[in-house]
Motif scaffolding. Structure first.
Motif, PDB file in Angstrom:
ATOM      1  N   ASN A   1       0.809  -1.209   0.000  1.00 23.98           N
ATOM      2  CA  ASN A   1       0.000   0.000   0.000  1.00 23.98           C
ATOM      3  C   ASN A   1       0.850   1.271   0.000  1.00 23.98           C
ATOM      4  O   ASN A   1       0.539   2.236  -0.698  1.00 23.98           O
ATOM      5  CB  ASN A   1      -0.943  -0.011   1.209  1.00 23.98           C
ATOM      6  N   ALA A   2       1.934   1.276   0.785  1.00 25.06           N
ATOM      7  CA  ALA A   2       2.795   2.456   0.822  1.00 25.06           C
ATOM      8  C   ALA A   2       3.449   2.698  -0.534  1.00 25.06           C
ATOM      9  O   ALA A   2       3.547   3.837  -1.006  1.00 25.06           O
ATOM     10  CB  ALA A   2       3.861   2.300   1.901  1.00 25.06           C
ATOM     11  N   ASP A   3       3.893   1.611  -1.175  1.00 20.98           N
ATOM     12  CA  ASP A   3       4.516   1.719  -2.488  1.00 20.98           C
ATOM     13  C   ASP A   3       3.524   2.248  -3.511  1.00 20.98           C
ATOM     14  O   ASP A   3       3.847   3.119  -4.324  1.00 20.98           O
ATOM     15  CB  ASP A   3       5.045   0.348  -2.901  1.00 20.98           C
ATOM     16  N   LEU A   4       2.295   1.749  -3.455  1.00 19.23           N
ATOM     17  CA  LEU A   4       1.262   2.221  -4.376  1.00 19.23           C
ATOM     18  C   LEU A   4       0.970   3.700  -4.163  1.00 19.23           C
ATOM     19  O   LEU A   4       0.873   4.477  -5.120  1.00 19.23           O
ATOM     20  CB  LEU A   4      -0.016   1.414  -4.191  1.00 19.23           C
ATOM     21  N   ASN A   5       0.836   4.117  -2.897  1.00 18.70           N
ATOM     22  CA  ASN A   5       0.655   5.538  -2.587  1.00 18.70           C
ATOM     23  C   ASN A   5       1.765   6.362  -3.218  1.00 18.70           C
ATOM     24  O   ASN A   5       1.511   7.374  -3.882  1.00 18.70           O
ATOM     25  CB  ASN A   5       0.671   5.755  -1.079  1.00 18.70           C
ATOM     26  N   ALA A   6       2.995   5.943  -2.972  1.00 17.94           N
ATOM     27  CA  ALA A   6       4.152   6.706  -3.443  1.00 17.94           C
ATOM     28  C   ALA A   6       4.157   6.838  -4.963  1.00 17.94           C
ATOM     29  O   ALA A   6       4.392   7.925  -5.508  1.00 17.94           O
ATOM     30  CB  ALA A   6       5.442   6.047  -2.966  1.00 17.94           C
ATOM     31  N   ARG A   7       3.882   5.751  -5.657  1.00 23.07           N
ATOM     32  CA  ARG A   7       3.967   5.770  -7.118  1.00 23.07           C
ATOM     33  C   ARG A   7       2.813   6.550  -7.750  1.00 23.07           C
ATOM     34  O   ARG A   7       3.013   7.289  -8.728  1.00 23.07           O
ATOM     35  CB  ARG A   7       4.051   4.343  -7.657  1.00 23.07           C
ATOM     36  N   LEU A   8       1.615   6.404  -7.206  1.00 26.37           N
ATOM     37  CA  LEU A   8       0.494   7.167  -7.735  1.00 26.37           C
ATOM     38  C   LEU A   8       0.703   8.661  -7.539  1.00 26.37           C
ATOM     39  O   LEU A   8       0.516   9.463  -8.469  1.00 26.37           O
ATOM     40  CB  LEU A   8      -0.798   6.727  -7.047  1.00 26.37           C
ATOM     41  N   VAL A   9       1.090   9.039  -6.326  1.00 28.32           N
ATOM     42  CA  VAL A   9       1.281  10.459  -6.029  1.00 28.32           C
ATOM     43  C   VAL A   9       2.500  11.009  -6.756  1.00 28.32           C
ATOM     44  O   VAL A   9       2.469  12.137  -7.272  1.00 28.32           O
ATOM     45  CB  VAL A   9       1.395  10.683  -4.505  1.00 28.32           C
ATOM     46  N   ALA A  10       3.577  10.228  -6.841  1.00 25.90           N
ATOM     47  CA  ALA A  10       4.785  10.688  -7.533  1.00 25.90           C
ATOM     48  C   ALA A  10       4.495  11.006  -8.989  1.00 25.90           C
ATOM     49  O   ALA A  10       4.961  12.022  -9.532  1.00 25.90           O
ATOM     50  CB  ALA A  10       5.886   9.638  -7.428  1.00 25.90           C
ATOM     51  N   GLY A  11       3.741  10.148  -9.647  1.00 24.64           N
ATOM     52  CA  GLY A  11       3.412  10.401 -11.047  1.00 24.64           C
ATOM     53  C   GLY A  11       2.623  11.687 -11.221  1.00 24.64           C
ATOM     54  O   GLY A  11       2.868  12.465 -12.155  1.00 24.64           O
ATOM     55  N   GLN A  12       1.701  11.932 -10.314  1.00 21.33           N
ATOM     56  CA  GLN A  12       0.896  13.147 -10.404  1.00 21.33           C
ATOM     57  C   GLN A  12       1.718  14.383 -10.062  1.00 21.33           C
ATOM     58  O   GLN A  12       1.563  15.440 -10.685  1.00 21.33           O
ATOM     59  CB  GLN A  12      -0.323  13.040  -9.496  1.00 21.33           C
ATOM     60  N   LEU A  13       2.598  14.272  -9.055  1.00 25.60           N
ATOM     61  CA  LEU A  13       3.462  15.404  -8.721  1.00 25.60           C
ATOM     62  C   LEU A  13       4.371  15.765  -9.889  1.00 25.60           C
ATOM     63  O   LEU A  13       4.619  16.955 -10.147  1.00 25.60           O
ATOM     64  CB  LEU A  13       4.309  15.073  -7.490  1.00 25.60           C
ATOM     65  N   SER A  14       4.871  14.762 -10.590  1.00 23.16           N
ATOM     66  CA  SER A  14       5.716  15.035 -11.760  1.00 23.16           C
ATOM     67  C   SER A  14       4.953  15.855 -12.786  1.00 23.16           C
ATOM     68  O   SER A  14       5.495  16.795 -13.379  1.00 23.16           O
ATOM     69  CB  SER A  14       6.197  13.720 -12.378  1.00 23.16           C
ATOM     70  N   ALA A  15       3.679  15.506 -12.979  1.00 24.26           N
ATOM     71  CA  ALA A  15       2.855  16.243 -13.944  1.00 24.26           C
ATOM     72  C   ALA A  15       2.552  17.655 -13.455  1.00 24.26           C
ATOM     73  O   ALA A  15       2.563  18.613 -14.241  1.00 24.26           O
ATOM     74  CB  ALA A  15       1.559  15.472 -14.189  1.00 24.26           C
ATOM     75  N   GLN A  16       2.290  17.788 -12.165  1.00 13.70           N
ATOM     76  CA  GLN A  16       1.927  19.095 -11.615  1.00 13.70           C
ATOM     77  C   GLN A  16       3.089  20.070 -11.588  1.00 13.70           C
ATOM     78  O   GLN A  16       2.907  21.276 -11.811  1.00 13.70           O
ATOM     79  CB  GLN A  16       1.412  18.933 -10.177  1.00 13.70           C
ATOM     80  N   LEU A  17       4.286  19.571 -11.289  1.00 12.39           N
ATOM     81  CA  LEU A  17       5.409  20.452 -10.990  1.00 12.39           C
ATOM     82  C   LEU A  17       6.479  20.490 -12.074  1.00 12.39           C
ATOM     83  O   LEU A  17       7.420  21.276 -11.980  1.00 12.39           O
ATOM     84  CB  LEU A  17       6.049  20.035  -9.656  1.00 12.39           C
ATOM     85  N   GLY A  18       6.350  19.651 -13.090  1.00 12.70           N
ATOM     86  CA  GLY A  18       7.311  19.689 -14.183  1.00 12.70           C
ATOM     87  C   GLY A  18       8.675  19.170 -13.814  1.00 12.70           C
ATOM     88  O   GLY A  18       9.657  19.463 -14.511  1.00 12.70           O
TER      89      GLY A  18
END
Length: 332
Positions: free
Chosen positions: A49-66
């Motif tokens: 679950n922690a890994d899934l949280n990290a990967r889902l949020v990381a992908g979105q942060l990459s999109a949000q912040l460039g």
């Protein structure tokens, strides 16, 4: 090619919106953070679950912040290696840590004075991205359908029944020990290397029960391999709506969830941590991220600022460490 395309856009009058979009990429107030890739260390193995949280949020942060947010798993030592790795990095927000109840709370009871990086004094905190309820599964051969029947069975056979977990001192171990303690009965803990290995013996009837996350157990409830006895939360889970809450089962004090904290190197400026909190909160509102976490039985907390996250973790340490100590769990 890029120059010709941009020239054509300029001629078409589209340059201003494009340039405006690039300039609008969020940055921490008064800084240019982030201006390079950010490393996210996950204190648990891939696939959880922690890994899934990290990967889902990381992908979105990459999109949000460039900027790229890159996930790296460091599960050794129950999360202690991840903490030590984080502590050795500069306090600039370019290295983050994602953990769980075990890494940020239970380890305090397991390691005591041997813990090199304490989750309250050795790191700073950003937010919590999810909570995952703990449920209890029993083998059908026990012939119990309620928590009251389960208590009566164990009380009549002290020490006869075993419960498995993913290892000594893990969330499943301590949640199982808490249940036994609250019921006032006796049962023997059997540690395994992972939840799946523990469940194999439960499904075969070699152990009697197992406490684990609802996301792990729900498919086994649906298959009929095991029976859901109780979920340790105030509300039923859509993942297993037939499983009663602890209050409904007559044991309201049985409350147990694991959760997914995000931490930063000690000394990371609050302006950066507050910015990360706001960006993670925005990422968690994106349907693709939110829906996937909810599908796995998580709840997503609101308003978990850096200050509230630290206070929450402090409260969880106060609550769980005595249970760890009472369980007799040891670190090999």
């Amino acid at each position: 090619m890029r120059r010709r395309s941009l020239g054509g856009l300029l001629a078409g009058g589209l340059a201003a919106p494009l340039l405006g979009a690039a300039a609008a990429e969020p940055r921490a107030p008064g800084t240019d953070y982030p201006n390079r890739p950010v490393r996210i260390i996950v204190a648990l193995a891939p696939g959880g679950n922690a890994d899934l949280n990290a990967r889902l949020v990381a992908g979105q942060l990459s999109a949000q912040l460039g900027q790229q947010f890159v996930v790296e798993n460091r599960p050794s030592g129950g999360g202690t290696v991840a903490f030590e790795t984080l502590a050795a990095t500069p306090p600039d927000g370019y290295t983050l840590l994602v953990g769980a109840l075990g890494s940020h709370t239970l380890n305090v009871g397991l390691y005591g004075d041997r813990l090199r990086v304490h989750p309250l004094t050795g790191v700073d905190h950003v937010t919590i991205s999810s909570h995952s309820p703990i449920a209890v599964a029993v083998h059908p051969s026990l012939g119990v359908g309620t928590l009251a029947e389960f208590r009566a069975l164990l009380a009549a056979n002290p020490g006869k029944y075993d419960y498995g977990s993913s290892g000594n001192g893990t969330t499943g171990h301590i949640a199982g020990a808490m249940l036994v303690q609250l019921l006032g009965v006796q049962a023997q803990h059997v540690p395994y290397r992972g939840s799946a290995a523990a469940f194999a013996d439960l499904a075969a009837g070699r152990t009697a029960f197992q406490a684990d996350t609802i996301s792990f157990l729900s498919e086994h409830f649906r298959s009929g391999e095991v029976r859901g006895l109780v979920i340790a939360t105030p509300e039923r889970s859509p993942m297993a709506p037939e499983v009663p809450t602890s209050a409904e089962a007559g044991l309201p004090a049985y409350q147990a969830t694991t959760w997914t904290p995000w931490s930063a190197t000690l000394g990371t400026p609050l302006v950066i941590r507050q910015f990360l909190y706001e960006q993670i909160a925005a990422a968690l509102r994106v349907p693709a991220v939110r829906d996937r976490l909810l599908q796995l039985g998580n709840t997503i907390p609101e308003g978990m600022t850096p200050e509230r996250t630290r206070a929450f973790i402090a409260g969880e340490i106060e609550r769980w460490v005595p249970l760890v100590q009472a369980s007799g769990a040891r670190v090999d």
